[in-house]
Design an enzyme around this catalytic site. Structure first.
Site, PDB file in Angstrom:
ATOM      1  N   GLU A 133       0.909  -1.185   0.073  1.00 21.74           N
ATOM      2  CA  GLU A 133       0.062   0.041   0.113  1.00 21.74           C
ATOM      3  C   GLU A 133       0.776   1.280  -0.087  1.00 21.74           C
ATOM      4  O   GLU A 133       0.789   1.992   1.108  1.00 21.74           O
ATOM      5  CB  GLU A 133      -0.830   0.097   1.145  1.00 21.74           C
ATOM      6  N   GLU A 177      -6.647  -7.769  -0.742  1.00 24.77           N
ATOM      7  CA  GLU A 177      -7.074  -7.888   0.859  1.00 24.77           C
ATOM      8  C   GLU A 177      -8.607  -7.507   0.901  1.00 24.77           C
ATOM      9  O   GLU A 177      -8.949  -6.553   0.278  1.00 24.77           O
ATOM     10  CB  GLU A 177      -6.501  -6.652   1.611  1.00 24.77           C
TER      11      GLU A 177
HETATM   12  C1  GAL Z   1      -4.239  -2.381   4.838  1.00 24.52           C
HETATM   13  C2  GAL Z   1      -2.971  -2.936   4.916  1.00 24.52           C
HETATM   14  C3  GAL Z   1      -3.053  -4.087   5.607  1.00 24.52           C
HETATM   15  C4  GAL Z   1      -3.637  -4.058   7.129  1.00 24.52           C
HETATM   16  C5  GAL Z   1      -4.879  -3.808   6.648  1.00 24.52           C
HETATM   17  C6  GAL Z   1      -6.068  -3.817   7.896  1.00 24.52           C
HETATM   18  O1  GAL Z   1      -4.414  -1.057   4.709  1.00 24.52           O
HETATM   19  O2  GAL Z   1      -2.364  -3.244   3.933  1.00 24.52           O
HETATM   20  O3  GAL Z   1      -1.520  -4.608   6.308  1.00 24.52           O
HETATM   21  O4  GAL Z   1      -3.237  -3.196   7.850  1.00 24.52           O
HETATM   22  O5  GAL Z   1      -5.195  -2.678   6.071  1.00 24.52           O
HETATM   23  O6  GAL Z   1      -7.431  -3.540   7.563  1.00 24.52           O
END
Ligand code: GAL
Length: 622
Positions: A142, A314
């Site tokens: 990110e 994610e």
């Molecule tokens: C994203 C990040 C992850 C984790 C996640 C939590 O922004 O890439 O490492 O922190 O959020 O929701």
């Protein structure tokens, strides 16, 4: 579409790994992302690598039949790296260092950190690049998260000066392009130029725009250095990166050009809570997320990616930890989100994370497993999604209809952030408003760059595009579909100046006239009825177009010039949606009215229906 999960073997006892891997497979997952924060375990001390544990983790996951997406760990440089090169940390807008103890504390411009990042990337890539278990690489994590793209350090300042000299050639050219005669801001050499923070009142918007472009280019260069190493050491594997929601800190079109698959991280409930949705939406969709949040980004990132290859790296599986409030999704939502990503053409959805970690910053962030290792509610939904997806092997994505294109550019959002002129009048949210309006008509939407090919679309919408590239001017001249143009389009030249012929600049022939004045108004004036639906923004047009739609106070909401509709109000006003509907009907698109909370998208010959109010997903053949 594959399903996967983000996994951190370094968080769990080794005895557990094989069990976890078997359970992933049994759930129907085929991909696992690892490694992106593991630098302190891979290289506990400068130059001393501890590969054994990661070798065994890779072996275990591979043996279970999971394809591994390996992250380069550069988002979390360990303490010893910071101690070795203390000035690698970024400075914030106020000039304060962004200290060690969380993540993303580096400055993209620091040569020493760039060398470290390249070194660790090469070490990991050489170790695992040709391992049969590695199917893809994720660079860093990110870029820009926690507001980290712009850094105000001496390293950034020095690199900015070089970048400016390269762009403008001479200081006279820069002074002229920026209008530095105003307020005696003229420079005698590039060495005199500082970063645009810490000025008394706003710095020259041209200065800011240049700094935004420079900062974006630094991200792209940082990423490209990793991409080059990965291509060399790990041929044939895809390279991906995870973009974010409602985030425009760097130019994603540029980043996407260097990688194979553009990923993004989908947290619909967190985004609903943290971004500008009205109270009613926040109430109605607290456990589902607004029905267009995920889809908007699916279509945005698909549109940016080479050959439209994109994935969800994610996926929110339960409550997150970082929003003001963190509700649990309604039962059914994790499956719905997964099927919706499929409907928009994702190659993979990977849940974040496998197992909730009981310590540190994200201890309240759900996973597919609870902290005690027992299933969390999302696990069963992931399994159901995997079963449902197995029906669609061999689907012909090429048969997906193209209805409408929305044109979005990152510099458009930078311009509206630098000089909004009316509070909150943002190009990104203008695009979102148009997206919602078109999606309520049941259309398939692509969000594309101004340099993309328009010829496949019956309809093109340009919600807010201050700088119109020549390629788009030419493409629009050739184009014979319906065109809708929104406010501020063509209102700036490349250096943030007003074009000599006024807005819409090079598009003047297309709209048959010019914008002679723009005004912005606070929303409260709407209540008094002073501008009816035109509140928020109004462009005064003069030219040969015909008035197509009028507002309450004799103001023209939409001008029509041939196939072009020019809207004079901000795209979040209701009048705008009806202009889009007219254009869609003129384009002979299959317009429907989606009931509240229902959305549909066609992929191949399948229409996937998302019922957000009831957290139900369904599909049918056409
Ligand atoms: C994203 C990040 C992850 C984790 C996640 C939590 O922004 O890439 O490492 O922190 O959020 O929701």
């Amino acid at each position: 579409m594959d399903l996967g999960v983000c996994y951190y073997p370094e968080h769990w006892p080794e005895e557990r790994w094989a069990l976890d891997a078997a359970q992933m497979r049994e759930t129907g997952l085929t991909r696992v992302r690892i490694g992106e924060f593991a630098w302190s375990r891979i290289e506990p001390e400068p130059g001393r690598f501890d590969w054994d544990w990661l070798d065994r983790a890779v072996e275990t996951l591979h043996e279970a039949g999971l394809g591994i997406i390996m992250g380069t760990p550069t988002a979390t440089p360990p303490k010893w790296v910071v101690d070795q090169i203390p000035d690698m940390v970024a400075l914030d807008l106020e000039g304060k260092p962004r200290g060690f103890g969380s993540r993303r504390h580096y400055c993209f411009s620091h040569a020493g950190y760039r060398a470290e990042a390249a070194r660790i990337t090469r070490a990991v890539a050489e170790r695992y690049g040709k391992h049969p278990g590695i199917v893809a690489w994720q660079t860093d994590n990110e870029y820009g998260c926690h507001d980290t793209v712009q850094t105000f350090s001496p390293a950034a300042r020095d690199a900015f000066r070089v970048w400016l000299a390269d762009r403008y050639g001479s200081i006279e050219a820069l002074n002229a392009a920026w209008g530095n005669v105003f307020w005696s801001m003229e420079y005698r050499s590039f060495e005199e130029i500082e970063l645009p923070n810490l000025t008394v009142t706003e710095a020259n918007p041209a200065h800011w725009l240049a700094f935004r472009r420079f900062s974006s280019d630094q991200v792209i260069a940082f990423n490209r250095a990793q991409v080059d190493i990965l291509r060399e050491c790990s041929p044939g594997r895809d390279i991906t990166h995870n973009a974010m929601g409602f985030y425009t800190g760097y130019d994603h079109h540029d980043l996407a050009a260097d990688i194979d698959v553009l990923g993004w991280d989908s947290y619909p409930l967190g985004f609903l809570e943290m971004f500008r949705f009205c109270e009613e939406d926040k109430r109605t969709y607290a456990r589902q997320g607004h029905p267009d949040i995920a889809a908007f980004h699916h279509d945005l990132y698909r549109g940016a990616a080479i050959d439209g290859r994109w994935s969800v790296l994610e996926q929110q599986p339960g409550p997150v930890n970082w929003a003001h409030y963190n509700p649990a999704p309604l039962p059914g939502m994790v499956k719905l989100w997964t099927m919706e990503a499929f409907a928009h053409g994702a190659e993979m959805v990977s849940y974040f994370r496998w197992r909730q970690f009981p310590r540190a910053q994200e201890q309240m962030h759900a996973g597919l497993l609870r902290p005690d290792g027992e299933p969390a509610p999302a696990l069963a939904e992931a399994r159901e999604a995997a079963e449902a997806l197995s029906e669609f092997q061999g689907l012909d994505k090429q048969a997906t209809p193209k209805h409408a294109a929305i044109v979005f550019a990152y510099d458009a959002e930078w311009i509206t952030q630098i000089q909004p002129q009316g509070l909150g009048r943002s190009a990104l949210w203008a695009a979102f408003a148009c997206y919602t309006a078109l999606r309520r008509l049941g259309l398939n939407i692509d969000i594309i760059s101004p340099n993309a090919d328009l010829s496949d679309y019956p309809m093109v919408v340009i919600p807010c595009l201050p700088i119109v590239p020549d390629a788009l001017v030419a493409a629009l001249e050739e184009y014979d579909g319906e065109i809708v143009i929104g406010p501020r389009t063509g209102s700036r030249d490349d250096d943030f100046g007003i074009p000599p012929n006024l807005a819409p600049g090079k598009l003047e022939p297309l709209v048959g006239g010019t914008i002679t004045l723009s005004e912005s108004l606070p929303d409260k004036l709407d209540e008094r009825g002073s501008h009816g639906v035109t509140g928020g923004w109004y462009d005064y047009y003069s030219g040969e177009a015909e008035a197509e739609m009028e507002g309450e106070k004799d103001q023209v909401l939409c001008w029509k010039h041939g196939k072009v509709r020019l809207c004079t109000t901000w795209p979040d006003r209701s009048g705008f949606a009806s202009v889009l509907e007219r254009a869609a009907r003129d384009a002979k698109l299959p317009v429907q009215q989606m009931p509240e909370g229902i959305r549909e998208r066609q992929i191949g010959n399948i229409i996937v229906r998302s019922d957000y109010l009831n957290a139900k997903t369904s599909w049918r053949e056409v």
